[in-house]
Every structure is written in C-alpha cells, then in structure tokens.
Design a protein around this motif. Structure first.
Motif, mmCIF file in Angstrom:
data_model
loop_
_atom_site.group_PDB
_atom_site.id
_atom_site.type_symbol
_atom_site.label_atom_id
_atom_site.label_comp_id
_atom_site.label_asym_id
_atom_site.label_seq_id
_atom_site.Cartn_x
_atom_site.Cartn_y
_atom_site.Cartn_z
ATOM 1 N N THR A 156 -6.328 -5.849 0.184
ATOM 2 C CA THR A 156 -5.272 -4.864 -0.371
ATOM 3 C C THR A 156 -3.861 -5.286 -0.583
ATOM 4 O O THR A 156 -2.925 -4.528 -1.110
ATOM 5 C CB THR A 156 -5.386 -3.559 0.768
ATOM 6 N N THR A 178 -0.973 -2.208 -6.075
ATOM 7 C CA THR A 178 -0.874 -0.862 -6.609
ATOM 8 C C THR A 178 -2.098 -0.570 -7.886
ATOM 9 O O THR A 178 -1.997 0.438 -8.383
ATOM 10 C CB THR A 178 0.339 -0.627 -6.906
ATOM 11 N N GLU A 180 -4.938 -2.589 -8.332
ATOM 12 C CA GLU A 180 -6.226 -2.697 -8.141
ATOM 13 C C GLU A 180 -6.630 -2.473 -6.473
ATOM 14 O O GLU A 180 -5.445 -2.328 -5.730
ATOM 15 C CB GLU A 180 -6.716 -4.155 -8.369
ATOM 16 N N TYR A 181 -8.109 -2.122 -6.335
ATOM 17 C CA TYR A 181 -8.245 -1.669 -4.925
ATOM 18 C C TYR A 181 -7.461 -0.571 -4.445
ATOM 19 O O TYR A 181 -7.192 -0.527 -3.085
ATOM 20 C CB TYR A 181 -8.158 -3.008 -3.813
ATOM 21 N N ILE A 182 -6.919 0.418 -5.378
ATOM 22 C CA ILE A 182 -6.205 1.502 -4.673
ATOM 23 C C ILE A 182 -7.167 2.292 -3.825
ATOM 24 O O ILE A 182 -6.461 2.908 -2.933
ATOM 25 C CB ILE A 182 -5.467 2.221 -5.857
ATOM 26 N N SER A 183 -8.295 2.448 -4.123
ATOM 27 C CA SER A 183 -9.042 3.475 -3.276
ATOM 28 C C SER A 183 -9.224 3.039 -1.909
ATOM 29 O O SER A 183 -9.047 3.579 -0.777
ATOM 30 C CB SER A 183 -10.522 3.540 -3.939
ATOM 31 N N LEU A 184 -9.610 1.552 -1.794
ATOM 32 C CA LEU A 184 -9.574 0.799 -0.450
ATOM 33 C C LEU A 184 -8.476 0.851 0.353
ATOM 34 O O LEU A 184 -8.079 1.109 1.515
ATOM 35 C CB LEU A 184 -10.105 -0.567 -0.385
ATOM 36 N N SER A 185 -7.241 0.619 -0.708
ATOM 37 C CA SER A 185 -5.943 0.540 -0.032
ATOM 38 C C SER A 185 -5.474 2.028 0.669
ATOM 39 O O SER A 185 -4.726 2.295 1.820
ATOM 40 C CB SER A 185 -4.607 0.269 -0.914
ATOM 41 N N LEU A 186 -5.747 3.137 -0.091
ATOM 42 C CA LEU A 186 -5.703 4.342 0.332
ATOM 43 C C LEU A 186 -6.425 4.735 1.597
ATOM 44 O O LEU A 186 -5.970 5.417 2.575
ATOM 45 C CB LEU A 186 -5.876 5.537 -0.729
ATOM 46 N N PHE A 187 -7.601 4.458 1.600
ATOM 47 C CA PHE A 187 -8.376 4.610 2.710
ATOM 48 C C PHE A 187 -7.875 3.868 3.877
ATOM 49 O O PHE A 187 -8.062 4.396 5.059
ATOM 50 C CB PHE A 187 -10.161 4.063 2.362
ATOM 51 N N CYS A 282 1.798 3.735 -0.691
ATOM 52 C CA CYS A 282 0.417 4.210 -1.114
ATOM 53 C C CYS A 282 0.502 5.307 -2.250
ATOM 54 O O CYS A 282 -0.190 5.408 -3.007
ATOM 55 C CB CYS A 282 -0.475 4.360 0.102
#
Length: 339
Positions: A156, A178, A180-187, A282
């Motif tokens: 992330t 910001t 790519e991997y935004i879903s993983l970063s948010l989780f 985020c």
C-alpha cells in the motif's frame, strides 16, 4: 514539455518544499540525537545495572524498540523532506515505511502488555501474575502481531504521483498509494485505526482501574498514619517495622506504575495527530498536494509528533524512577556501567 524544463521545474518545486519543511528536518535531527543517547542509556542501565528487576522487565525492550523507531522513522522522514516530490527509490520507500510502521506498532503493543501487567500487580495482587515465561510469550505475540498488521505496508506504500498546479509538473512522492490498491489501503486503514482505538480504550480502562486502586490505598495509609500518631512508640506492635517495609515496597510499585501511566498518556497525545492524518490521506488522494506551503509545514509537524513518543521515555524514567536516576548520576560521574 521537454525533459530539461520538466526536470528544472520539478527541482524548483522540490527545493521549495525542502525549504518549507526545514524546521521539521531540524526537529527530527534533534530527535535522533536525543533518542539515540537517551534510549541507549536506558538499555545500558536497565539491561546491566538493574537487570533482573521484575518491576522493570519490559523497560529495556521498550527502549530498544524506541531506539530503532527514532532512527528509522526520523531518518526516513528527513530523507522524505529533502526529496518530497522527486523520490526515486521504490524499494527503499516501501521497506522504510514497513519498518517504520513495525516499530510504531511494536511500541504500541508493548504499552498494552505493560498496562495489563500493572493492572494485575495493583488491582489483582492475589491473582495469577505474569511469570517470566508469560512475559517472554507476550513479547513473541507482540512481535508476531505487529508483523501481521504491518504486512500490507510494502503493497500500500510506494512511489505515488504528486502534481503541482503552480509548477504544472508531476513528480513522485514516497507515501500511501492513491492510484492503485485503494481498496486494500482503505481496509488496512480501518483495521489500524480500529486497533488504535481499541488499544487506547484498553489503556484508559486499565489505568483508570489502577489509578482508583492506588488512590484508595494511599487514602487508607493516610488514615492509618493519622491513627498511629496517637499511639506511643513503646506500645507499637513488633510487626510495625515489617509493615513499614511492605509499605515502602508498595509505594515503589505504585510509583513505577504511575510512570508507565505517564508514558501511555504521552503516547496517546503524540500519536493522535498521526492517526487523524492517516485517515485524511486515505479519504483524499491529493491530500498533501492540495496543501499551501504554510499549512503543509503545520500538518507536517503534526504528522511527525509521534516521534516524541520514542524520545520522551528516558526523561520520564529519570524523573520518576529513583534507581534509574541514581545509576544515571553514577554513570556521568565516571563509574563503569558494568562495574
């Protein structure tokens, strides 16, 4: 736009940011000096001269984590300040972020383990206490838990595009990704913040109970002392001296507990701004790029206040732990630590 003009504009933007963030760089350099000296003294004194003291078992380990944390996080943030938008080493960015987060989470978990130990000591003195085996097991669980929570960081975090409207140029910044991997970063952000809130709540609850118990015991002692003033020394029971020794031991235990309570308060205050910025990063992918220079300096200061947590503990020990302050004076008077 030619490469020459793009590079010159990017360099101008980066230099402007470096000048803006210079006060934070100076602050971080001071933190490294204070943190290395202070935590090294703590490790040496508690690890050598006060080795085996059950009440202080976790202190050398906490100091070691703080030492690694201040070197890693402060060092990395200094390099970030000077290469805010032209960072080009992806692997260094990813793994510096990983180890920085790892040391911070290790420190957080250790404070929770210490709070549990103090709660058992003060509030449940007749219940089963932490043995050496369980303390070592707690250290292992702390490391494993911190490693698991930190595992997503190399994914992330990395080189993220940074754009300046004023310079009309795009650079690269080492920060949360910001694009790519935004879903993983948010989780991951949700997990970290829920965990932080849980640990802070646990610290408050445990130390509130500890504080109440200490206060009640101190009030009881005051009542006893007031009553004993009316009794002649000749009529005092033979066990009074043993009672006095026991009371001194308890006072020492209480003082060490209050010392850890203060350390936890410093942790919560210094780390809270970082948590807020963590969330804002985020929610807004262009959070840092949208900040004007003066605001950026203020937010950057708030972003690095957590480093205070890694340098403050030696001062707390020096003021509140009599044995540590005594050994510290002997050290500076020329006595060998290993003597």
């Amino acid at each position: 736009m030619s490469n020459v003009s793009r590079d010159s504009l990017l360099d101008a933007w980066n230099q402007e940011l470096s000048r803006t963030l210079l006060p934070t760089s100076v602050f971080l350099i001071l933190c490294i000096v204070v943190g290395v000296v202070g935590n090294s003294l703590v490790i040496a004194i508690y690890g050598l001269k006060l080795r085996g003291a059950k009440e202080r078992y976790f202190i050398p380990y906490l100091a070691l984590v703080d030492l690694l944390a201040v070197c890693e996080t402060a060092g990395f943030n200094i390099s970030y300040n000077f290469r805010a938008v032209n960072y080009d080493n992806k692997e260094l960015c990813r793994w510096s972020s990983f180890f920085g987060f790892l040391t911070v989470i290790l420190s957080t978990f250790l404070l929770l383990v210490i709070a549990i130990q103090r709660y058992l000591k003060i509030c449940k003195p007749f219940a089963k206490q932490m043995t050496l085996k369980w303390k070592r097991m707690a250290m292992l669980c702390t490391f494993v838990g911190a490693a698991v929570i930190t595992a997503p960081i190399p994914v992330t975090y990395g080189l993220d595009p940074a754009y300046s409207e004023r310079f009309n140029v795009t650079g690269s910044a080492c920060r949360r990704l910001t694009q790519e991997y935004i879903s993983l970063s948010l989780f991951h952000t949700i997990i970290c913040n829920v965990g932080f809130a849980g640990i802070v709540s646990a610290l408050i609850i445990l130390y509130t109970q500890v504080g109440r118990t200490i206060y009640a015991q101190m009030e009881h002692w005051k009542t006893q002392e007031s009553s004993s003033n009316a009794i002649q020394m000749d009529n005092m029971p033979d066990g009074a001296n043993n009672s006095s020794i026991s009371k001194r031991k308890k006072r020492t235990m209480f003082k060490i507990t209050l010392m850890f309570m203060l350390i936890s308060v410093i942790f919560i205050i210094s780390f809270s701004p970082k948590v807020v910025i963590f969330i804002l990063e985020c929610l807004n992918g262009r959070f840092w790029d949208s900040l004007p220079p003066n605001t950026r300096l203020l937010v950057r200061f708030l972003d690095i206040t957590f480093v205070i947590n890694n340098i403050a503990n030696p001062f707390v020990y020096a003021f509140l732990d009599v044995k540590f302050s005594q050994q510290l004076r002997r050290t500076f008077c020329g006595h060998d630590l290993s003597a």
